[in-house]
Enzyme design. Structure first.
Site, mmCIF file in Angstrom:
data_model
loop_
_atom_site.group_PDB
_atom_site.id
_atom_site.type_symbol
_atom_site.label_atom_id
_atom_site.label_comp_id
_atom_site.label_asym_id
_atom_site.label_seq_id
_atom_site.Cartn_x
_atom_site.Cartn_y
_atom_site.Cartn_z
ATOM 1 N N GLY A 90 34.696 36.935 38.218
ATOM 2 C CA GLY A 90 35.921 36.237 38.624
ATOM 3 C C GLY A 90 37.083 37.443 38.289
ATOM 4 O O GLY A 90 36.885 38.635 37.948
ATOM 5 N N THR B 77 40.224 39.011 35.839
ATOM 6 C CA THR B 77 40.220 39.591 34.534
ATOM 7 C C THR B 77 40.924 38.756 33.585
ATOM 8 O O THR B 77 40.528 38.380 32.279
ATOM 9 C CB THR B 77 41.245 40.632 34.633
ATOM 10 O OG1 THR B 77 40.416 41.760 35.552
ATOM 11 C CG2 THR B 77 41.263 41.415 33.060
ATOM 12 N N THR C 117 40.647 35.197 33.588
ATOM 13 C CA THR C 117 39.615 34.362 33.263
ATOM 14 C C THR C 117 38.540 34.818 32.519
ATOM 15 O O THR C 117 38.006 34.179 31.412
ATOM 16 C CB THR C 117 39.039 33.446 34.508
ATOM 17 O OG1 THR C 117 39.989 33.342 35.295
ATOM 18 C CG2 THR C 117 38.273 32.289 33.930
ATOM 19 N N GLY C 118 38.075 35.987 32.972
ATOM 20 C CA GLY C 118 37.083 36.689 31.898
ATOM 21 C C GLY C 118 37.484 36.867 30.343
ATOM 22 O O GLY C 118 36.721 36.392 29.604
ATOM 23 N N GLU D 61 32.119 40.292 35.353
ATOM 24 C CA GLU D 61 32.280 41.070 36.413
ATOM 25 C C GLU D 61 33.382 40.781 37.013
ATOM 26 O O GLU D 61 33.811 39.734 37.504
ATOM 27 C CB GLU D 61 31.228 40.951 37.502
ATOM 28 C CG GLU D 61 29.855 40.917 37.207
ATOM 29 C CD GLU D 61 29.490 42.628 37.167
ATOM 30 O OE1 GLU D 61 30.283 43.692 37.328
ATOM 31 O OE2 GLU D 61 28.222 43.013 37.365
ATOM 32 N N CYS E 124 35.755 42.265 45.747
ATOM 33 C CA CYS E 124 35.980 42.862 44.460
ATOM 34 C C CYS E 124 36.076 44.379 44.458
ATOM 35 O O CYS E 124 36.967 44.962 43.978
ATOM 36 C CB CYS E 124 34.708 42.689 43.420
ATOM 37 S SG CYS E 124 33.321 43.142 43.718
HETATM 38 P P1 NAD Z 1 38.616 32.987 38.814
HETATM 39 O O1 NAD Z 1 38.514 33.820 37.596
HETATM 40 O O2 NAD Z 1 39.779 32.043 39.302
HETATM 41 O O3 NAD Z 1 37.416 31.787 38.871
HETATM 42 C C1 NAD Z 1 36.186 32.530 38.684
HETATM 43 C C2 NAD Z 1 35.057 31.288 38.200
HETATM 44 O O4 NAD Z 1 35.563 30.862 36.859
HETATM 45 C C3 NAD Z 1 35.253 29.832 39.139
HETATM 46 O O5 NAD Z 1 34.102 29.479 39.072
HETATM 47 C C4 NAD Z 1 36.162 29.157 38.185
HETATM 48 O O6 NAD Z 1 35.851 27.745 38.271
HETATM 49 C C5 NAD Z 1 35.727 29.342 36.614
HETATM 50 N N1 NAD Z 1 36.604 29.161 35.741
HETATM 51 C C6 NAD Z 1 38.189 29.327 35.904
HETATM 52 N N2 NAD Z 1 38.566 29.203 34.423
HETATM 53 C C7 NAD Z 1 37.452 29.166 33.613
HETATM 54 C C8 NAD Z 1 37.459 29.098 32.161
HETATM 55 N N3 NAD Z 1 38.718 29.125 31.540
HETATM 56 N N4 NAD Z 1 36.172 29.263 31.800
HETATM 57 C C9 NAD Z 1 35.182 29.265 32.378
HETATM 58 N N5 NAD Z 1 35.217 29.359 33.786
HETATM 59 C C10 NAD Z 1 36.431 29.314 34.521
HETATM 60 O O7 NAD Z 1 38.275 34.064 39.810
HETATM 61 P P2 NAD Z 1 38.156 33.835 41.490
HETATM 62 O O8 NAD Z 1 39.537 33.663 42.074
HETATM 63 O O9 NAD Z 1 36.872 32.781 41.982
HETATM 64 O O10 NAD Z 1 37.376 35.176 42.003
HETATM 65 C C11 NAD Z 1 38.157 36.101 42.400
HETATM 66 C C12 NAD Z 1 38.225 37.413 41.523
HETATM 67 O O11 NAD Z 1 37.081 37.682 41.242
HETATM 68 C C13 NAD Z 1 39.093 38.694 41.995
HETATM 69 O O12 NAD Z 1 39.920 39.202 41.006
HETATM 70 C C14 NAD Z 1 37.832 39.513 42.237
HETATM 71 O O13 NAD Z 1 37.851 41.066 42.477
HETATM 72 C C15 NAD Z 1 36.773 39.212 41.239
HETATM 73 N N6 NAD Z 1 35.401 39.679 41.656
HETATM 74 C C16 NAD Z 1 34.790 40.444 40.906
HETATM 75 C C17 NAD Z 1 33.532 40.900 41.340
HETATM 76 C C18 NAD Z 1 32.721 41.973 40.560
HETATM 77 O O14 NAD Z 1 31.396 42.050 40.681
HETATM 78 N N7 NAD Z 1 33.425 42.635 39.676
HETATM 79 C C19 NAD Z 1 32.912 40.082 42.551
HETATM 80 C C20 NAD Z 1 33.559 39.300 43.113
HETATM 81 C C21 NAD Z 1 34.907 38.685 42.686
#
Ligand code: NAD
Length: 476
Positions: free
Chosen positions: A220, A222, A224-225, A242, A276
């Site tokens: 997801g 950065t 949230t990561g 990721e 991504c």
């Molecule tokens: P996001 O961070 O908003 O959400 C990702 C997941 O995290 C969702 O399931 C969400 O419900 C969950 N989440 C949200 N807050 C949380 C918390 N506090 N604790 C635990 N889980 C939580 O990301 P998104 O909008 O779903 O995804 C898009 C992003 O992902 C883009 O920045 C994209 O570049 C990145 N991405 C990266 C890769 C990679 O392999 N590096 C692949 C695909 C997408």
């Protein structure tokens, strides 16, 4: 089609008092009700996974790989239904949704043939040391919305082949296909080994805190990561992140433009830029800049037009949800307000909109030479808008490419492979693609450096993040 969706806990289908419905990105109509897992559902899933782990962890790699083949068969048998659901919830065309399903089948089959093996790490007259790879326990897989199935499935397959149990949490923007896939797979694996729970940030946060979960594999943003990692520290969970990318694509003066232009267009606009590792900043050598830009605009206008019908063989669809639609619209507005040179896309927006004028559609937009410190260049756009910049000095373009806040992928186009490789090796990115746009290969390690990730997945190296390495020291 009126499908039903369930959380899958201990191989049983569970509804919920609370449901939500995803907004169809093409029409803005509500899709189907989807149960939201409660805290009790989550506790039950963790308990089932822990119980299952005691026996599942003792199965052999060969036994687990045989089950991956069966999972591939189930995906194959239900590929049409899954692709249709995916197309509806993401806004992708049928053809792009099928890539998500077919890629998931290929992942199952690849890891049914490839796994971690024991390795002799030291040997002399007195001692032999064998490294083996033992599972971690229960993996919590927290997933994004852009490729819902394949990005969830890689975490499932990696967990299973290494002997872990896995609880999947899809993005609440795209829960349906992942839940259907888990439902369809029931009966193949022992109950509790592969489960799914639908929920949002609150459920994700619970997963990162629970002592019964041993590892979080997160994909997801950065932001949230960072929250996930901080939360995992409390129970010292293993964690793989990721995260977002802002890939630089460098086009050299000698690049074969007949090949490079369509490839760069795919890199930037495939899946409406919601990849991504999409090419997100294009640096073109100044000696070919005007020619490249004219050709790119032509290519994009010809191949990435808005097509309302999801059955049309288009690789370009709407933005997948309102949240991201607003982010990208904000970036377009910023470009307009600052007077940047928008050479394609936004001007045609009115006529390019589908007849219904509904849906999160944005035409592919190209911006010529916005400043390096513009939002469009500095931040990940994750949508159909692309800055085309110019360069003349190799050191300078490498410096500009290597942003402090991103290091996922990059690409280099040149007829001189030595030059391309020289530049590629100087780029601070987890993967660099040469004379092709960024396409992850599930047999090869994939991960971001700097703010784009922590660890990585895929390939045998990726499997190591799903196992402890245990050394057996044999006295001779
Ligand atoms: P996001 O961070 O908003 O959400 C990702 C997941 O995290 C969702 O399931 C969400 O419900 C969950 N989440 C949200 N807050 C949380 C918390 N506090 N604790 C635990 N889980 C939580 O990301 P998104 O909008 O779903 O995804 C898009 C992003 O992902 C883009 O920045 C994209 O570049 C990145 N991405 C990266 C890769 C990679 O392999 N590096 C692949 C695909 C997408």
């Amino acid at each position: 089609m009126q499908p039903q969706f369930f959380n899958v806990i201990n191989d049983e289908l569970r509804g919920s008092e609370k449901t939500h419905a995803v907004t169809d990105p093409r029409t803005e109509e509500n899709l189907w009700p989807c149960p939201i897992a409660s805290t009790d559902d989550f506790e039950d899933a963790v308990a089932a996974a822990r119980k299952a782990f005691t026996t599942w962890s003792r199965t052999t790699v060969a036994e687990r790989q045989a089950l991956l083949v069966k999972l591939a068969e189930v995906l194959e048998q239900n590929a049409g239904e899954l692709a249709e659901i995916l197309a509806r919830e993401t806004g992708k065309s049928q053809i792009v949704a099928s890539i998500d399903v077919n890629g998931s089948i290929a992942q199952c089959l690849y890891y049914s043939q490839n796994a971690l093996e024991d390795e002799v790490q030291f040997e002399d007259e007195t001692t032999k040391v064998v490294a083996t790879h033992i599972p971690l326990g229960v993996v919590g897989a927290i997933c994004p919305w852009n490729f819902p199935l394949i990005l969830s499935n890689i975490k499932v397959v990696a967990s299973l082949v290494t002997g872990n149990c896995v609880i999947l949490k899809p993005s609440p923007f795209t829960p349906y296909a992942v839940m259907k896939w888990t439902e369809l797979s029931r009966g193949i694996l022992p109950p509790g080994v592969f489960q799914v729970l639908n929920g949002g940030a609150d459920l994700g946060a619970l997963m990162t805190l629970h002592p019964g979960i041993d590892k979080i594999s997160f994909t997801g943003t950065t932001a949230t990561g960072k929250r996930v990692m901080a939360s995992c520290a409390k129970t010292l969970k293993k964690v793989t992140l990721e995260l977002a990318g802002n890939d630089a694509c460098i086009v050299c003066a000698d690049a074969d433009l007949d090949r490079a232009v369509p490839s760069v267009a795919s890199g930037g606009f495939f899946n409406a830029g919601q990849v991504c590792v999409a090419s997100k900043r294009i640096y073109v050598h100044e000696s070919i800049y005007d020619d490249f830009l004219a050709r790119l605009v032509k290519e994009v206008e010809a191949s990435y037009a808005i097509q309302e019908d999801s059955a049309a063989p288009s690789v370009f669809g709407p933005v997948s949800n309102k949240m991201q639609f607003d982010v990208v619209k904000g970036i377009i507005e910023d470009c307009r307000a600052n007077g940047y040179n928008i050479v394609s896309g936004a001007a045609a927006a009115a006529s390019a909109k589908p007849a219904t004028a509904k849906g999160f559609w944005l035409p592919p937009t190209i911006v010529s030479k916005p400043p390096e410190n513009s939002v469009l260049v500095k931040e990940e756009q994750f949508g159909p808008i692309l800055p085309i910049l110019s360069w003349s000095d190799e050191d300078d373009v490498v410096r500009r490419s290597n942003l402090a806040n991103a290091g996922l992928g990059a690409s280099v186009y040149s007829a001189d492979l030595a030059q391309a490789e020289r530049i590629a090796r100087r780029l601070e990115a987890g993967g660099v693609w040469i004379n092709q746009f960024e396409r992850p290969n599930f047999g090869a390690f994939f991960g971001g450096i700097k703010d784009s990730g922590f660890g990585g997945e895929m390939g045998k190296q990726g499997l190591l993040s799903y196992a402890y390495t245990q050394c057996l020291h044999f006295a001779k």
